[in-house]
Design a protein around this motif. Structure first.
Motif, PDB file in Angstrom:
ATOM      1  N   ASP A 101       2.382  16.439   5.645  1.00 24.48           N
ATOM      2  CA  ASP A 101       1.899  15.498   4.617  1.00 24.48           C
ATOM      3  C   ASP A 101       2.787  15.509   3.382  1.00 24.48           C
ATOM      4  OD1 ASP A 101      -0.166  14.669   6.255  1.00 24.48           O
ATOM      5  OD2 ASP A 101      -1.643  16.029   5.364  1.00 24.48           O
ATOM      6  N   GLY A 102       4.095  15.492   3.599  1.00 25.56           N
ATOM      7  CA  GLY A 102       5.051  15.503   2.506  1.00 25.56           C
ATOM      8  C   GLY A 102       5.846  14.219   2.387  1.00 25.56           C
ATOM      9  N   VAL A 103       5.318  13.115   2.925  1.00 31.15           N
ATOM     10  CA  VAL A 103       5.989  11.820   2.808  1.00 31.15           C
ATOM     11  C   VAL A 103       4.939  10.735   2.588  1.00 31.15           C
ATOM     12  CG1 VAL A 103       7.533  10.127   3.869  1.00 31.15           C
ATOM     13  CG2 VAL A 103       7.792  12.542   4.442  1.00 31.15           C
ATOM     14  N   TYR A 104       5.168   9.940   1.556  1.00 31.51           N
ATOM     15  CA  TYR A 104       4.391   8.716   1.364  1.00 31.51           C
ATOM     16  C   TYR A 104       5.316   7.539   1.642  1.00 31.51           C
ATOM     17  CZ  TYR A 104       0.357  10.904  -0.873  1.00 31.51           C
ATOM     18  OH  TYR A 104      -0.766  11.634  -1.131  1.00 31.51           O
ATOM     19  N   VAL A 105       4.735   6.479   2.175  1.00 35.99           N
ATOM     20  CA  VAL A 105       5.480   5.237   2.379  1.00 35.99           C
ATOM     21  C   VAL A 105       4.831   4.125   1.587  1.00 35.99           C
ATOM     22  CG1 VAL A 105       6.412   5.807   4.665  1.00 35.99           C
ATOM     23  CG2 VAL A 105       4.198   4.654   4.490  1.00 35.99           C
ATOM     24  N   ALA A 106       5.662   3.182   1.197  1.00 32.13           N
ATOM     25  CA  ALA A 106       5.190   1.930   0.616  1.00 32.13           C
ATOM     26  C   ALA A 106       5.229   0.941   1.773  1.00 32.13           C
ATOM     27  CB  ALA A 106       6.095   1.479  -0.513  1.00 32.13           C
ATOM     28  N   GLY A 144       9.670   1.408   1.304  1.00 33.86           N
ATOM     29  CA  GLY A 144      10.244   2.541   0.601  1.00 33.86           C
ATOM     30  C   GLY A 144       9.489   3.800   0.965  1.00 33.86           C
ATOM     31  N   PHE A 145      10.007   4.941   0.497  1.00 33.22           N
ATOM     32  CA  PHE A 145       9.336   6.206   0.779  1.00 33.22           C
ATOM     33  C   PHE A 145       9.703   7.243  -0.272  1.00 33.22           C
ATOM     34  CE2 PHE A 145      13.453   7.125   2.483  1.00 33.22           C
ATOM     35  CZ  PHE A 145      13.601   8.509   2.475  1.00 33.22           C
ATOM     36  N   VAL A 146       8.883   8.280  -0.333  1.00 32.73           N
ATOM     37  CA  VAL A 146       9.166   9.447  -1.163  1.00 32.73           C
ATOM     38  C   VAL A 146       8.847  10.680  -0.318  1.00 32.73           C
ATOM     39  CG1 VAL A 146       6.860   9.472  -2.257  1.00 32.73           C
ATOM     40  CG2 VAL A 146       8.799  10.576  -3.401  1.00 32.73           C
ATOM     41  N   MET A 147       9.762  11.645  -0.360  1.00 32.30           N
ATOM     42  CA  MET A 147       9.605  12.883   0.406  1.00 32.30           C
ATOM     43  C   MET A 147       9.590  14.047  -0.586  1.00 32.30           C
ATOM     44  SD  MET A 147      11.648  13.943   3.888  1.00 32.30           S
ATOM     45  CE  MET A 147      13.252  13.691   3.174  1.00 32.30           C
ATOM     46  N   PHE A 148       8.691  15.012  -0.376  1.00 35.04           N
ATOM     47  CA  PHE A 148       8.478  16.062  -1.366  1.00 35.04           C
ATOM     48  C   PHE A 148       7.882  17.305  -0.726  1.00 35.04           C
ATOM     49  CE2 PHE A 148       4.886  13.288  -0.965  1.00 35.04           C
ATOM     50  CZ  PHE A 148       3.806  14.144  -0.873  1.00 35.04           C
ATOM     51  N   HIS A 149       7.926  18.414  -1.466  1.00 35.36           N
ATOM     52  CA  HIS A 149       7.292  19.665  -1.035  1.00 35.36           C
ATOM     53  C   HIS A 149       7.152  20.597  -2.242  1.00 35.36           C
ATOM     54  CE1 HIS A 149      11.625  20.586  -0.817  1.00 35.36           C
ATOM     55  NE2 HIS A 149      11.255  21.788  -1.214  1.00 35.36           N
ATOM     56  N   VAL A 150       6.274  21.577  -2.108  1.00 36.72           N
ATOM     57  CA  VAL A 150       6.181  22.640  -3.097  1.00 36.72           C
ATOM     58  C   VAL A 150       7.169  23.708  -2.665  1.00 36.72           C
ATOM     59  CG1 VAL A 150       4.710  24.416  -4.134  1.00 36.72           C
ATOM     60  CG2 VAL A 150       3.776  22.146  -3.656  1.00 36.72           C
ATOM     61  N   ASP A 151       7.999  24.160  -3.609  1.00 35.11           N
ATOM     62  CA  ASP A 151       9.007  25.166  -3.285  1.00 35.11           C
ATOM     63  C   ASP A 151       8.340  26.460  -2.836  1.00 35.11           C
ATOM     64  OD1 ASP A 151      10.944  23.387  -4.022  1.00 35.11           O
ATOM     65  OD2 ASP A 151      11.316  24.283  -5.986  1.00 35.11           O
ATOM     66  N   ALA A 152       8.837  26.962  -1.751  1.00 32.91           N
ATOM     67  CA  ALA A 152       8.377  28.244  -1.222  1.00 32.91           C
ATOM     68  C   ALA A 152       9.626  29.061  -0.900  1.00 32.91           C
ATOM     69  CB  ALA A 152       7.502  28.041   0.009  1.00 32.91           C
ATOM     70  N   THR A 187       0.846  -1.185   0.000  1.00 35.11           N
ATOM     71  CA  THR A 187       0.000   0.000   0.000  1.00 35.11           C
ATOM     72  C   THR A 187       0.886   1.241   0.000  1.00 35.11           C
ATOM     73  OG1 THR A 187      -0.159   0.039   2.410  1.00 35.11           O
ATOM     74  CG2 THR A 187      -1.870  -1.166   1.220  1.00 35.11           C
ATOM     75  N   ILE A 188       0.420   2.268  -0.683  1.00 30.70           N
ATOM     76  CA  ILE A 188       1.100   3.564  -0.694  1.00 30.70           C
ATOM     77  C   ILE A 188       0.203   4.501   0.089  1.00 30.70           C
ATOM     78  CG2 ILE A 188       2.017   5.443  -2.107  1.00 30.70           C
ATOM     79  CD1 ILE A 188       3.406   2.704  -2.614  1.00 30.70           C
TER      80      ILE A 188
END
Length: 165
Positions: free
Chosen positions: A58-63, A70-78, A8-9
């Protein structure tokens, strides 16, 4: 080996922070073979703090399948500078070696892209080490094009005093 349906993601929770930090340390150690200067274990505390900040926004999803795969980390540039369009940044994407080639990375990337689009990003950027051909190929197959190149030069430090003959 798991099937794509068993994984699950989902958004990471504070309970995932230590497992994500373990993944981050493994990634940093692995990236040294591709020329990264980033140390792995000595940066665990800083990485954990960064992960925690991203989790609460809420800037990280996990598998997830029997733990974090696994994971992905992200953000909108500010950032400080105004841009012509909002840009999202994927700072880290990692899948444990035992879970690779099962579509998990693709699913994590897609989840981050959707979240960034929902937050107003018009483009997504990320960094890949030049020597990491597998990562470059992964992103190339998912529509990512080179945009910027970092140039580096090793310098020799002069350890002699100017007063030495």
């Amino acid at each position: 080996m798991s099937t794509d349906d068993a994984v699950t993601i989902e958004l990471a929770t504070v309970d995932d922070i230590d497992a994500i930090a373990d993944c981050w340390v493994a990634l940093a150690a692995d990236q040294q073979q591709h020329g990264s200067r980033l140390e792995a274990e000595p940066n665990r505390t800083s990485a954990t703090e960064t992960i925690a900040r991203h989790v609460v926004t809420d800037g990280v999803y996990v598998a997830r399948e029997d733990g974090v795969r696994g994971f992905v980390m992200f953000h909108v540039d500010a950032g400080t500078y105004s841009q012509t369009e909002p840009t999202g940044t994927i700072t880290t994407l990692y899948v444990r070696p035992s879970a690779r080639n099962e579509g998990i990375g693709t699913r994590l990337l897609a989840a981050a892209e959707r979240a960034l689009a929902d937050r107003g990003a018009a483009t997504v950027s990320l960094e890949v080490l030049t020597a990491n051909e597998a990562a470059r190929e992964f992103y190339d197959h998912r529509g990512y094009d080179p945009h910027r190149i970092e140039l580096r030069k090793r310098i020799e430090n002069d350890t002699h005093s100017k007063d030495d003959p």
